[in-house]
Design an enzyme around this catalytic site. Structure first.
Site, PDB file in Angstrom:
ATOM      1  N   TYR A   1       0.812  -1.223   0.000  1.00  0.00           N
ATOM      2  CA  TYR A   1       0.000   0.000   0.000  1.00  0.00           C
ATOM      3  C   TYR A   1       0.841   1.266   0.000  1.00  0.00           C
ATOM      4  CZ  TYR A   1      -0.143  -0.295   5.295  1.00  0.00           C
ATOM      5  OH  TYR A   1       0.121  -0.387   6.641  1.00  0.00           O
ATOM      6  N   GLU A   2       0.137   2.386  -0.272  1.00  0.00           N
ATOM      7  CA  GLU A   2       0.772   3.699  -0.494  1.00  0.00           C
ATOM      8  C   GLU A   2       1.751   3.675  -1.669  1.00  0.00           C
ATOM      9  OE1 GLU A   2      -0.636   6.003   0.855  1.00  0.00           O
ATOM     10  OE2 GLU A   2      -1.597   5.055   2.562  1.00  0.00           O
ATOM     11  N   GLY A   3       1.428   2.894  -2.666  1.00  0.00           N
ATOM     12  CA  GLY A   3       2.305   2.754  -3.825  1.00  0.00           C
ATOM     13  C   GLY A   3       3.208   1.551  -3.647  1.00  0.00           C
TER      14      GLY A   3
END
Length: 578
Positions: free
Chosen positions: A434-436
């Site tokens: 997550y978050e890229g």
């Protein structure tokens, strides 16, 4: 399981002997010294160890649940969050103009480390709220700031960010959520978002969602995305926020880990929202939050690794199995076996270097915000931007690998739930996604960060490393870091102007090489400081620095060779042959 022990002695060593904290604070005119910082961290550590760590296992077993449309977090979470906010921890580094304490960001990142070590699911609630506050403070209207910021900073209200849709993950150009203007400054937001951490809970208070959506006249692609503030509750006739907005939880995601964290499918059915920043410029505004979150996610990997190390080291010193190296004693504690020591040293040498690099990055963040010279602010801001994808990706990669190695120390006991090691592995895994995803972080480093200012930013960073390595003389760690730095410089030059396939083939290996050199730099600095003392901590630092130099940094040469091999072998196989 063994009780979590906050790494306060290590924080003290870094603040007082390695990172020049007192000098940095004096330069920024902040009335904080290392003694006060350690006192704050000690109190934070006590809260994490005594209040939050005991909830971690039960939170994983119980999980968050959706009951009659409302999220119920595991027993003890709601009260623990209220206690956390009431004690002021949610406001630790926030701007005093919005009710924050304004303490240095280094204390915030290290608090995040302890939160992640003690209870990762819990730590996401204040972490996401802090990121939302930063986006609102940077881009929202004065009216929205006045209405929402102080109550979010205090922790009375929480925040969440809503980007992802079933057809739009990393590629936000595919986003379909719509926002219709209502003619009075409000917008009706309609759409469904998935994977929304902290999307709903039972802590009380409002939950402020920052939602990406398209206006009716939006151009196609990412240039047509706007950002909207959409609260769970709207003000009623008397001004109290007690009117439910048109948003609901459709489901809770059934996840591999972080079971206590409510990861929601959110439905927005004409929900009332307000534009944050300029129309069609929502992605730029959201990245204010995402960049803050990416640093926090990297620290999650660090925290999990540190907690897993403590459990594995404790177990290894007590578990009796096998014979001593000289065959004279049996059974012996498995800490005597070389392979067990290798795994523990791999973890610890990452954790202590990562902690130092996080601290150095945090001090650069403070310089970027508070230094009196605009040029110095810009320089520090560029360094933080350069290191953000490195911290996010490498810390979470090494963090997951550390959790797996710690689990391996336990043998079969690591695979069952009783000892808690399999939870660390499951919880750590999401941080790489997550978050890229970490592949996206690597692409960002190679494609966007290396070319910044014509390469001057990365060259300036390398110059800092080279200067400290030269000052350290001929120590083992300095020599090893120097060799790895040369390999990194060669790889950097080769990637300047590389085409898409060449950059993509090299990016992940390049980021790991970059991280190893950065951690070698931190070990060089720590070893130089440790050489001035004679305490057990100082002696351990010197031995760990040698281990990192001789057993970890040599991987830099293999990464350099992989990068130099280019993209041909990756692109050679026809698609139909996969």
């Amino acid at each position: 399981m063994y009780s979590y022990v906050p790494p306060i002695d290590d924080y003290r060593f870094l603040l007082s002997e390695v990172l020049g904290f007192d000098q940095a604070m004096a330069e920024l005119n902040k009335d904080v010294d290392a003694d006060l910082a350690v006192t704050v961290l000690d109190e934070a550590g006590r809260m994490c160890a005594e209040r939050l760590a005991p909830l971690n296992r039960e939170g994983d077993e119980h999980g968050s649940q959706l009951i009659d449309g409302a999220v119920r977090t595991p027993p003890g979470f709601a009260q623990a969050y209220r206690d956390f906010a009431d004690a002021g921890w949610a406001a630790l580094s926030a701007d005093p103009d919005h009710g924050g304490q304004g303490l240095p960001f280094i204390l915030q990142l290290w608090l995040d480390e302890m939160l992640s070590a003690a209870n990762l699911s819990f730590g996401l609630f204040p972490g996401l709220t802090r990121g939302a506050c930063e986006a609102i403070a940077a881009h929202a209207s004065e009216e929205l700031k006045a209405t929402y910021l102080s109550r979010m900073v205090s922790g009375e209200w929480t925040g969440a960010m809503a980007l992802t849709e079933s057809s739009a993950g990393t590629d936000l150009a595919l986003l379909k959520t719509k926002a219709e203007p209502q003619g009075d400054g409000r917008y009706a937001v309609t759409g469904t978002k998935i994977f929304i951490s902290s999307g709903d809970h039972d802590f009380g208070g409002n939950i402020v969602h920052l939602v990406l959506a398209r206006l009716p006249d939006a151009p196609a692609g990412v240039k047509g995305i706007s950002l909207f503030l959409v609260p769970k509750f709207l003000p009623g006739a008397d001004g109290a926020f007690d009117q439910r907005n048109g948003m609901s939880v459709g489901a809770l995601e059934k996840k591999m880990g972080i079971h206590a964290q409510p990861t929601c499918v959110m439905n927005y059915d004409g929900a009332t929202g307000w534009l944050v920043g300029e129309a069609h410029r929502g992605l730029a505004a959201m990245f204010t939050m995402m960049n803050a979150e990416r640093l926090m996610v990297g620290i999650q990997g660090l925290g999990i690794a540190g907690a897993a190390y403590q459990q594995a080291a404790g177990y290894a010193k007590e578990r009796l199995q096998g014979r001593s190296a000289d065959n004279a004693r049996a059974p012996v504690a498995i800490i005597e076996h070389a392979d067990v020591r290798r795994m523990l040293l791999n973890i610890r040498s990452f954790v202590e270097a990562g902690r130092a690099l996080a601290g150095w990055t945090a001090l650069q963040h403070d310089r970027s915000q508070h230094h009196g010279d605009a040029g110095e602010r810009a320089r520090s801001d560029a360094l933080v931007a350069l290191l953000t994808p490195v911290v996010k990706a490498s810390f979470t990669d090494f963090g997951f690998e550390s959790a797996v190695q710690a689990q391996q120390v336990f043998g079969g006991h690591g695979y069952i739930r009783e000892w808690g090691m399999e939870q660390y592995v499951r919880d750590a895994r999401i941080a790489q996604i997550y978050e890229g995803t970490n592949g996206v972080q690597a692409a960002d480093l190679v494609g966007r960060k290396l070319p910044t200012a014509g390469g001057a930013v990365v060259e300036g960073y390398f110059a800092l490393i080279a200067a400290d390595v030269e000052a350290a003389g001929g120590s083992v760690i300095a020599r090893s870091t120097c060799t790895a730095l040369e390999a990194l410089r060669t790889a950097t030059a080769a990637l300047q102007g590389a085409d898409t396939n060449a950059a993509g083939a090299a990016a992940v290996d390049y980021l790991r090489l970059f991280a190893l050199v950065s951690m070698g730099w931190m070990w060089t600095r720590m070893a130089q400081a440790a050489a001035q003392g004679d305490s057990p901590l100082h002696q351990a630092k010197l031995k760990l620095a040698d281990y990192f130099a001789l057993r970890v940094l040599p991987h830099a040469q293999g990464l350099a060779a992989t990068i130099a091999a280019g993209e041909a072998s990756i692109m050679a196989l026809e698609i139909d042959a996969f």
